[in-house]
Design a protein around this motif. Structure first.
Motif, PDB file in Angstrom:
ATOM      1  N   GLY A   1     -10.023  11.566   3.292  1.00 20.80           N
ATOM      2  CA  GLY A   1      -9.685  12.068   2.354  1.00 20.80           C
ATOM      3  C   GLY A   1      -8.510  11.441   1.352  1.00 20.80           C
ATOM      4  N   PRO A   2      -7.980  12.133   0.488  1.00 16.90           N
ATOM      5  CA  PRO A   2      -6.589  11.683   0.081  1.00 16.90           C
ATOM      6  C   PRO A   2      -5.607  12.093   1.003  1.00 16.90           C
ATOM      7  CG  PRO A   2      -7.731  13.002  -1.573  1.00 16.90           C
ATOM      8  CD  PRO A   2      -8.360  13.177  -0.225  1.00 16.90           C
ATOM      9  N   TYR A   3      -4.669  10.976   1.290  1.00 15.05           N
ATOM     10  CA  TYR A   3      -3.444  10.830   1.953  1.00 15.05           C
ATOM     11  C   TYR A   3      -2.188  10.623   0.979  1.00 15.05           C
ATOM     12  CZ  TYR A   3      -5.333  11.503   6.670  1.00 15.05           C
ATOM     13  OH  TYR A   3      -5.908  11.861   7.831  1.00 15.05           O
ATOM     14  N   PHE A   4      -1.167  11.631   1.058  1.00 11.50           N
ATOM     15  CA  PHE A   4       0.160  11.362   0.330  1.00 11.50           C
ATOM     16  C   PHE A   4       0.991  10.827   1.208  1.00 11.50           C
ATOM     17  CE2 PHE A   4       4.267  12.888  -0.814  1.00 11.50           C
ATOM     18  CZ  PHE A   4       4.180  12.631  -2.202  1.00 11.50           C
ATOM     19  N   PHE A   5       1.339   9.648   0.824  1.00 14.28           N
ATOM     20  CA  PHE A   5       2.513   8.910   1.764  1.00 14.28           C
ATOM     21  C   PHE A   5       3.832   8.936   0.846  1.00 14.28           C
ATOM     22  CE2 PHE A   5      -1.668   6.589   2.407  1.00 14.28           C
ATOM     23  CZ  PHE A   5      -1.769   7.126   3.773  1.00 14.28           C
ATOM     24  N   TYR A   6       4.789   9.229   1.680  1.00 11.58           N
ATOM     25  CA  TYR A   6       6.169   9.259   1.083  1.00 11.58           C
ATOM     26  C   TYR A   6       7.191   8.402   1.891  1.00 11.58           C
ATOM     27  CZ  TYR A   6       6.541  12.186   5.422  1.00 11.58           C
ATOM     28  OH  TYR A   6       6.513  12.753   6.547  1.00 11.58           O
ATOM     29  N   GLY A   7       6.986   7.334   2.840  1.00 10.30           N
ATOM     30  CA  GLY A   7       7.633   6.723   3.501  1.00 10.30           C
ATOM     31  C   GLY A   7       7.077   5.224   3.414  1.00 10.30           C
ATOM     32  N   THR A   8       7.014   4.653   4.607  1.00  9.86           N
ATOM     33  CA  THR A   8       6.717   3.191   4.909  1.00  9.86           C
ATOM     34  C   THR A   8       5.436   3.091   4.259  1.00  9.86           C
ATOM     35  OG1 THR A   8       6.031   3.590   7.076  1.00  9.86           O
ATOM     36  CG2 THR A   8       8.445   2.785   6.695  1.00  9.86           C
ATOM     37  N   LEU A   9       4.324   3.817   4.462  1.00 10.79           N
ATOM     38  CA  LEU A   9       3.069   3.801   4.043  1.00 10.79           C
ATOM     39  C   LEU A   9       2.922   3.835   2.735  1.00 10.79           C
ATOM     40  CD1 LEU A   9       1.219   5.414   6.910  1.00 10.79           C
ATOM     41  CD2 LEU A   9       1.606   3.111   6.674  1.00 10.79           C
ATOM     42  N   SER A  10       3.764   4.084   1.909  1.00  9.32           N
ATOM     43  CA  SER A  10       3.661   4.034   0.462  1.00  9.32           C
ATOM     44  C   SER A  10       3.868   2.598  -0.083  1.00  9.32           C
ATOM     45  CB  SER A  10       4.793   4.962  -0.172  1.00  9.32           C
ATOM     46  OG  SER A  10       6.208   4.582   0.260  1.00  9.32           O
ATOM     47  N   ASP A  11       4.104   1.948   0.760  1.00 15.66           N
ATOM     48  CA  ASP A  11       4.187   0.626   0.381  1.00 15.66           C
ATOM     49  C   ASP A  11       2.451  -0.163   0.636  1.00 15.66           C
ATOM     50  OD1 ASP A  11       4.993  -2.570   0.040  1.00 15.66           O
ATOM     51  OD2 ASP A  11       5.036  -2.808   2.045  1.00 15.66           O
ATOM     52  N   PRO A  12       1.967  -0.631  -0.565  1.00 12.38           N
ATOM     53  CA  PRO A  12       0.574  -0.981  -0.251  1.00 12.38           C
ATOM     54  C   PRO A  12       0.352  -2.104   0.621  1.00 12.38           C
ATOM     55  CG  PRO A  12       1.199  -0.798  -2.494  1.00 12.38           C
ATOM     56  CD  PRO A  12       2.427  -0.707  -1.909  1.00 12.38           C
ATOM     57  N   ALA A  13       1.364  -3.105   0.896  1.00  8.41           N
ATOM     58  CA  ALA A  13       1.232  -4.304   1.804  1.00  8.41           C
ATOM     59  C   ALA A  13       1.466  -3.675   3.302  1.00  8.41           C
ATOM     60  CB  ALA A  13       2.452  -5.465   1.564  1.00  8.41           C
ATOM     61  N   MET A  14       2.336  -2.853   3.380  1.00  9.87           N
ATOM     62  CA  MET A  14       2.272  -2.019   4.812  1.00  9.87           C
ATOM     63  C   MET A  14       1.192  -1.128   5.102  1.00  9.87           C
ATOM     64  SD  MET A  14       4.693  -1.775   7.397  1.00  9.87           S
ATOM     65  CE  MET A  14       4.744  -0.932   8.689  1.00  9.87           C
ATOM     66  N   LEU A  15       0.560  -0.615   4.081  1.00  8.99           N
ATOM     67  CA  LEU A  15      -0.518   0.237   4.442  1.00  8.99           C
ATOM     68  C   LEU A  15      -1.876  -0.671   4.745  1.00  8.99           C
ATOM     69  CD1 LEU A  15      -1.897   3.003   4.536  1.00  8.99           C
ATOM     70  CD2 LEU A  15      -2.315   2.874   1.976  1.00  8.99           C
ATOM     71  N   ARG A  16      -1.914  -1.832   4.039  1.00  7.10           N
ATOM     72  CA  ARG A  16      -2.853  -2.990   4.245  1.00  7.10           C
ATOM     73  C   ARG A  16      -2.830  -3.285   5.684  1.00  7.10           C
ATOM     74  NH1 ARG A  16      -1.296  -8.116   1.511  1.00  7.10           N
ATOM     75  NH2 ARG A  16       0.288  -7.950   3.134  1.00  7.10           N
ATOM     76  N   ASP A  17      -1.530  -3.660   6.292  1.00  7.67           N
ATOM     77  CA  ASP A  17      -1.353  -4.115   7.453  1.00  7.67           C
ATOM     78  C   ASP A  17      -1.785  -3.148   8.753  1.00  7.67           C
ATOM     79  OD1 ASP A  17      -0.665  -6.578   6.191  1.00  7.67           O
ATOM     80  OD2 ASP A  17       1.496  -6.280   6.479  1.00  7.67           O
ATOM     81  N   VAL A  18      -1.300  -1.877   8.295  1.00  3.31           N
ATOM     82  CA  VAL A  18      -1.553  -0.895   9.494  1.00  3.31           C
ATOM     83  C   VAL A  18      -3.198  -0.674   9.592  1.00  3.31           C
ATOM     84  CG1 VAL A  18      -1.337   1.339   9.737  1.00  3.31           C
ATOM     85  CG2 VAL A  18       0.521   0.203   9.208  1.00  3.31           C
ATOM     86  N   LEU A  19      -3.825  -0.640   8.399  1.00  2.00           N
ATOM     87  CA  LEU A  19      -5.258  -0.580   8.346  1.00  2.00           C
ATOM     88  C   LEU A  19      -6.155  -1.711   8.518  1.00  2.00           C
ATOM     89  CD1 LEU A  19      -5.574   2.339   5.762  1.00  2.00           C
ATOM     90  CD2 LEU A  19      -5.206   2.580   8.266  1.00  2.00           C
ATOM     91  N   GLY A  20      -5.569  -2.925   8.533  1.00  3.95           N
ATOM     92  CA  GLY A  20      -6.453  -4.077   8.764  1.00  3.95           C
ATOM     93  C   GLY A  20      -7.467  -4.325   7.416  1.00  3.95           C
ATOM     94  N   LEU A  21      -6.817  -3.974   6.105  1.00  2.81           N
ATOM     95  CA  LEU A  21      -7.281  -4.040   5.081  1.00  2.81           C
ATOM     96  C   LEU A  21      -7.310  -5.579   4.516  1.00  2.81           C
ATOM     97  CD1 LEU A  21      -6.485  -1.098   3.264  1.00  2.81           C
ATOM     98  CD2 LEU A  21      -8.503  -1.166   4.471  1.00  2.81           C
TER      99      LEU A  21
END
Length: 193
Positions: A63-83
């Motif tokens: 579902g929707p996740y609220f990010f307030y730290g490092t994962l609020s950076d789209p590039a970081m989120l992409r790398d963590v999830l392998g998108l």
């Protein structure tokens, strides 16, 4: 005690008197709220509006996740999830939380009348939710929250999840997390912030 009463279970018990009769109808009408309660189907108050799709209580929620730290950076989120591409995040706030620091990382806790700013992305698969939980470590746990979007698009609010600090609160300190500063320290592209 008189001499005729027995102690213990040997004496026959006299049933209590019947309850008094209900009061006479004085012409009072029940409130509209009471009428609605009486007309609700059985079990109405014990059913969620939308039954959750997750049946495993230990599975990472989607579902929707609220990010307030490092994962609020789209590039970081992409790398963590392998998108393959950077995800589109929506700016949002959480009311009733405050942000502290756990070392160099932000950590939110419950706090009345405080607001935390961040971004939201909809996690659609359990695999992605599990990767996020691994990234956040056992010091953070995904907890339900109410999200207020700040971009003016629909929906304006939603229910989702946020990683709340689950470690020892004595390890937290006052301070603010600055994503751009953190990205520079990690030698990541600041333009993504």
């Amino acid at each position: 005690m008189s001499g005729n009463e027995e102690i213990g279970g040997g004496a026959s018990c006299v049933p209590p008197p019947p309850p008094p009769p209900p009061p006479e109808d004085l012409g009072l009408k029940p409130s509209s709220f009471i009428v609605k309660l009486r007309s609700a189907p059985p079990g109405y108050f014990f059913q969620p509006e939308r039954p959750p799709t997750d049946t495993d209580p230990f599975a990472a929620p989607t579902g929707p996740y609220f990010f307030y730290g490092t994962l609020s950076d789209p590039a970081m989120l992409r790398d963590v999830l392998g998108l393959e591409t950077k995800p589109q995040l929506r700016p949002a706030t959480l009311i009733g939380y405050e942000c502290k620091l756990w070392g160099q990382y932000p950590a939110i806790l419950d706090a009345l009348e405080k607001v935390v700013h961040g971004a939201v992305w909809h996690v659609e698969t359990k695999e992605h939710a599990e990767r996020l939980a691994e990234y956040e470590t056992d010091n953070y746990q995904a907890q339900p929250c109410r999200i207020d979007y700040t971009d003016g698009n629909e929906p304006v609010e939603n229910y989702g999840y946020v990683f709340k600090f689950a470690g020892d609160v004595r390890d937290l300190s006052e301070g603010t997390f600055d994503l751009a500063t953190w990205l520079r320290r990690m030698k990541r592209d600041v333009e993504d912030a």
